[in-house]
Scaffold this active site. Sequence first.
Site, PDB file in Angstrom:
ATOM      1  N   LYS A  82       0.832  -1.199   0.000  1.00  0.00           N
ATOM      2  CA  LYS A  82       0.000   0.000   0.000  1.00  0.00           C
ATOM      3  C   LYS A  82       0.869   1.252   0.000  1.00  0.00           C
ATOM      4  CE  LYS A  82      -3.558   2.217   2.898  1.00  0.00           C
ATOM      5  NZ  LYS A  82      -4.389   2.044   4.114  1.00  0.00           N
ATOM      6  N   SER A 158      -8.813   2.980   3.351  1.00  0.00           N
ATOM      7  CA  SER A 158      -7.825   3.538   2.445  1.00  0.00           C
ATOM      8  C   SER A 158      -6.999   2.489   1.702  1.00  0.00           C
ATOM      9  CB  SER A 158      -6.902   4.474   3.221  1.00  0.00           C
ATOM     10  OG  SER A 158      -6.222   3.796   4.259  1.00  0.00           O
ATOM     11  N   SER A 182      -9.583   0.661   7.567  1.00  0.00           N
ATOM     12  CA  SER A 182      -9.061   0.730   6.203  1.00  0.00           C
ATOM     13  C   SER A 182      -8.522  -0.573   5.642  1.00  0.00           C
ATOM     14  CB  SER A 182      -7.972   1.808   6.111  1.00  0.00           C
ATOM     15  OG  SER A 182      -8.536   3.088   6.258  1.00  0.00           O
TER      16      SER A 182
END
Length: 475
Positions: A82, A158, A182
Amino acid sequence: MNDTELCFTPATELARLIAAGQLSPVELVSAVISRIEALEPRLNAFVTFAPEKALDAARKAEAMLSRGVAVGPLHGVPVTIKDLADTADMPTQKGSFILEGNMPAADTPLVTRLRAAGAISLGKTTTSEFGWKGVSESPLTGITHNPWGPPGLNAGASSAGAGVGAAAGYGPLHHGSDGAGSIRMPAHFCGVFGIKPTFGRIPNVPVRNNDQVSHHGPMSRTVADSALMLRVMSGPHPLDHYSLEGQPADYLAGLTRGIRGMRVAYSPDLGHARVDPEVARIVADAVGAFEDLGAAVEEVKVPFGPQGPELARFFWAAHELDLVQYLPEYAERMDPGLVACIQAAEQYSAQQYLEMRTLKHEYIESIHAFFEEWDILVTPSVSVAAFPADQLQPEHWPEHPWDWLSWAEFSYPFNMSHNPAASIPAGFTEAGLPVGLQIVGRRMADDLVLRAAAAFESARPWAHCRPALDEAATR
């Protein structure tokens, strides 16, 4: 097996085949790269895609095998990182023009550990700006599209790109992080598994100035893959003074122990949360699997739940004040909701902050007191199924300039309390959109959460479910 099947094969099986000399790392990585190239930028899961670097690493991995060099547990297995995690060989831009082109000096420890275990990085996956919201859109990368619906649907954030990558067959292992849901939100929206482990299980370097709510964790199509990845990333690190001293358990070894006799609390709403009826129905039906597996399940009233919303909204805005310094130069190129969130916190005083922290500590204590009576708590992961990613709230929910938490009330309590929590696929809506069920355990009981998830997976398997991208849907 053909290339598509390779892309959807679990990491546990891929690692075994590679170690046995029955699968070439180059063959595997080439197949995954081809799939990504066929589906990107249609899904828009990558901000930085590095196929040449990945192929070079695969060739080196293959050469090590030919020389009989000892290899790690993820040798030759593809992984994504990520874009909130620092990487020295690729930009870390955090979904923001503020950090466009930013090159960190070093890998964060979890990346170092994945590489040391032999994993091959495919690139950096998309995130909302600085991970501030649960919607899969950022000023830097635009919308990351949920693979289960028409273009433009929220894939969750996210860890948006990680969730999409896991669902779409971009290899088996995907790194995510979770400050208010997230990992669990994209797992819910994309129909995959994700676990936010106990805070400190995976070191977070540099240490975040957000009151220690951000947890790193794995996302995958199977529980076993996440268990394997979690063990590799876990363990203490001197640069994170919050990292847990204990070495990680062998999470894989405990997955088959079952949950007979486990005390399971079920809350459909944490005592206050609004939930769409279709989501509520799917989750309520899924809870029955725990009874079928021999657990003692009881629907309960959760005493701590109603205190959460005020605390969550106060601290979510307060900790975005770190970014207020950028408003004069970048406000016009930032997420408007993030700007509104920062501005909402500018009125807070130090005295208010301390008063709210006192209430927060009492809230956290009540969560841990609750778990003295229960092994796990199960809830919906999120209140809604996927909705358009160009808006913060579904159309049938109240509008607000920045408060997306209204449809995600189930996740943030356990970031504040540091409990391990996972989202597992529970079913699909009539429109074919995934719905997740959340499993929460006592602090440090990561193994128990994984075991409960594995038991549910055995009763109601989901890894065969694939979004209809280029091939026919297999649901």
